[in-house]
Design a protein around this motif. Sequence first.
Motif, PDB file in Angstrom:
ATOM      1  N   ARG A 135      -1.525   7.240  -1.977  1.00 54.09           N
ATOM      2  CA  ARG A 135      -2.810   7.913  -2.178  1.00 54.09           C
ATOM      3  C   ARG A 135      -3.123   8.127  -3.657  1.00 54.09           C
ATOM      4  NH1 ARG A 135      -7.675   9.013  -1.230  1.00 54.09           N
ATOM      5  NH2 ARG A 135      -8.404  11.079  -0.672  1.00 54.09           N
ATOM      6  N   ASN A 136      -2.123   8.398  -4.465  1.00 51.62           N
ATOM      7  CA  ASN A 136      -2.341   8.680  -5.895  1.00 51.62           C
ATOM      8  C   ASN A 136      -2.125   7.439  -6.752  1.00 51.62           C
ATOM      9  OD1 ASN A 136      -2.854  11.497  -5.447  1.00 51.62           O
ATOM     10  ND2 ASN A 136      -0.657  11.781  -5.147  1.00 51.62           N
ATOM     11  N   HIS A 137      -2.564   6.297  -6.250  1.00 53.77           N
ATOM     12  CA  HIS A 137      -2.332   5.034  -6.926  1.00 53.77           C
ATOM     13  C   HIS A 137      -3.177   4.903  -8.184  1.00 53.77           C
ATOM     14  CE1 HIS A 137      -6.026   4.384  -4.666  1.00 53.77           C
ATOM     15  NE2 HIS A 137      -6.292   3.354  -5.440  1.00 53.77           N
ATOM     16  N   ASN A 138      -2.740   4.011  -9.051  1.00 58.10           N
ATOM     17  CA  ASN A 138      -3.541   3.596 -10.204  1.00 58.10           C
ATOM     18  C   ASN A 138      -4.291   2.332  -9.805  1.00 58.10           C
ATOM     19  OD1 ASN A 138      -3.794   1.687 -12.712  1.00 58.10           O
ATOM     20  ND2 ASN A 138      -3.624   3.750 -13.570  1.00 58.10           N
ATOM     21  N   ARG A 139      -5.621   2.389  -9.813  1.00 56.82           N
ATOM     22  CA  ARG A 139      -6.420   1.288  -9.294  1.00 56.82           C
ATOM     23  C   ARG A 139      -6.118  -0.023 -10.005  1.00 56.82           C
ATOM     24  NH1 ARG A 139     -10.020  -2.289  -9.831  1.00 56.82           N
ATOM     25  NH2 ARG A 139      -9.840  -1.969 -12.062  1.00 56.82           N
ATOM     26  N   HIS A 159       2.238   2.138  -3.396  1.00 59.14           N
ATOM     27  CA  HIS A 159       1.289   2.716  -4.354  1.00 59.14           C
ATOM     28  C   HIS A 159       0.741   4.057  -3.861  1.00 59.14           C
ATOM     29  CE1 HIS A 159       0.757  -0.535  -7.383  1.00 59.14           C
ATOM     30  NE2 HIS A 159       1.272  -1.269  -6.409  1.00 59.14           N
ATOM     31  N   LEU A 210      -2.642  -1.452  -8.996  1.00 64.10           N
ATOM     32  CA  LEU A 210      -2.647  -1.986  -7.635  1.00 64.10           C
ATOM     33  C   LEU A 210      -3.436  -3.285  -7.578  1.00 64.10           C
ATOM     34  CD1 LEU A 210      -2.118  -1.905  -4.608  1.00 64.10           C
ATOM     35  CD2 LEU A 210      -4.006  -0.263  -4.375  1.00 64.10           C
ATOM     36  N   GLY A 237       0.807  -1.209   0.000  1.00 56.89           N
ATOM     37  CA  GLY A 237       0.000   0.000   0.000  1.00 56.89           C
ATOM     38  C   GLY A 237       0.843   1.263   0.000  1.00 56.89           C
ATOM     39  N   CYS A 249      -4.949   3.801  -0.170  1.00 56.88           N
ATOM     40  CA  CYS A 249      -5.333   3.221  -1.465  1.00 56.88           C
ATOM     41  C   CYS A 249      -6.276   2.039  -1.290  1.00 56.88           C
ATOM     42  CB  CYS A 249      -4.097   2.806  -2.259  1.00 56.88           C
ATOM     43  SG  CYS A 249      -2.898   1.799  -1.338  1.00 56.88           S
TER      44      CYS A 249
END
Length: 376
Positions: free
Chosen positions: A25-29, A23, A32, A20, A72
């Motif tokens: 807060r600005n992760h690519n769903r 990846h 991930l 987590g 995330c």
Amino acid sequence: MTTTETEEHKALRSAVATLGKRHGRNHNRADLWSEAGKLGYLGVNLPEEYGGGGGGITELSIVLEELGAAGCPLLMLVVSPAICGTVIARFGTDDQKQQWLPGIAEGTRTMAFGITEPDAGSNSHRITTTARKDGPDWLLTGRKVFISGVDIADATLIVGRTEDARTGRLKPCLFIVPRDAPGFTRRPIDMELNAAEKQFELVLDDVRLPADALVGDEDAGLLQLFAGLNPERIMTAAFAIGMGRYALAQAIAYARDRTVWNTPIGAHQAIAHPLAQAHIDLELARLMMQKAAHLYDAGDDVGAGEAANMAKYAAGEACVKAVDQAVHTLGGNGLTREFGLASLITAARVARIAPVSREMILNYVSHQTLGLPKSY
């Protein structure tokens, strides 16, 4: 049940937390989701013979909580492996298990869940989506609203109602509806909430399904339905606790560093005490969530139902308070995009509303637990 985690659970928590944080807060769903699937985290609750980890909702709730605490959270964890995967693993045919569980476990196949209706909410007794026999097939007709992630799902597990041949009464049944089934259409709902997973209204216009689209026994009714709804409540609690932990961590870091009159603001009790209270509330909610998960994994559906509702209620309240206090701690900075807390104000309230409102949980506890009469 024990109130301390096993070494395996601690190791899982640590490993998911590392994923987590990588990846963030600005992760690519999609990225991930794919990586979590390859690492085996998406299917920790599913049977080993179908590619899962052989654990239960206890393990899956750890995954979701730690991803949430890293900023995330994956909403479809609540839906695809927790609700749909659990229902199919418990009640599906061998063919349904073989077709769906390996893909759900590794993240290459995703399933949405459709129960909520415009006039019924999640009240299974008022659901108007109906299924009727037409030769060997089923014809499914109805509408659903606020269904998450239908656009990224390969199929949707739809809650409909069929007529009991003995009583003539309608009873809930579950059907797997492929995303490209003729007569099955979706419309995105314009939400103020900004989330990676979108919400949809579904229309089922005489959707023809083969006999094997029915999951489980046609006469099992509520038993099969609540096999999915109890994990949904437990996982929603995990989602809320993780979100609350994320917000609280940002506030704590800020209160340690932000200095006014030569003193960090966290040294003042007016700042410190509300943050401490938020932490206590989140920890208490987690204990109830762990109890609910333990009861469910042990096969105590009745006990799990009560605990899952309480856990969802406690976690929703704790999350809203934690987010509110975190934003307040940062002052104006709490509303900036830089710190990423303002968007959680709206997101946190979802845990109070979905999948069942706090008022309906209070109704459940007052009637089922306390034995008080109904007002409706």
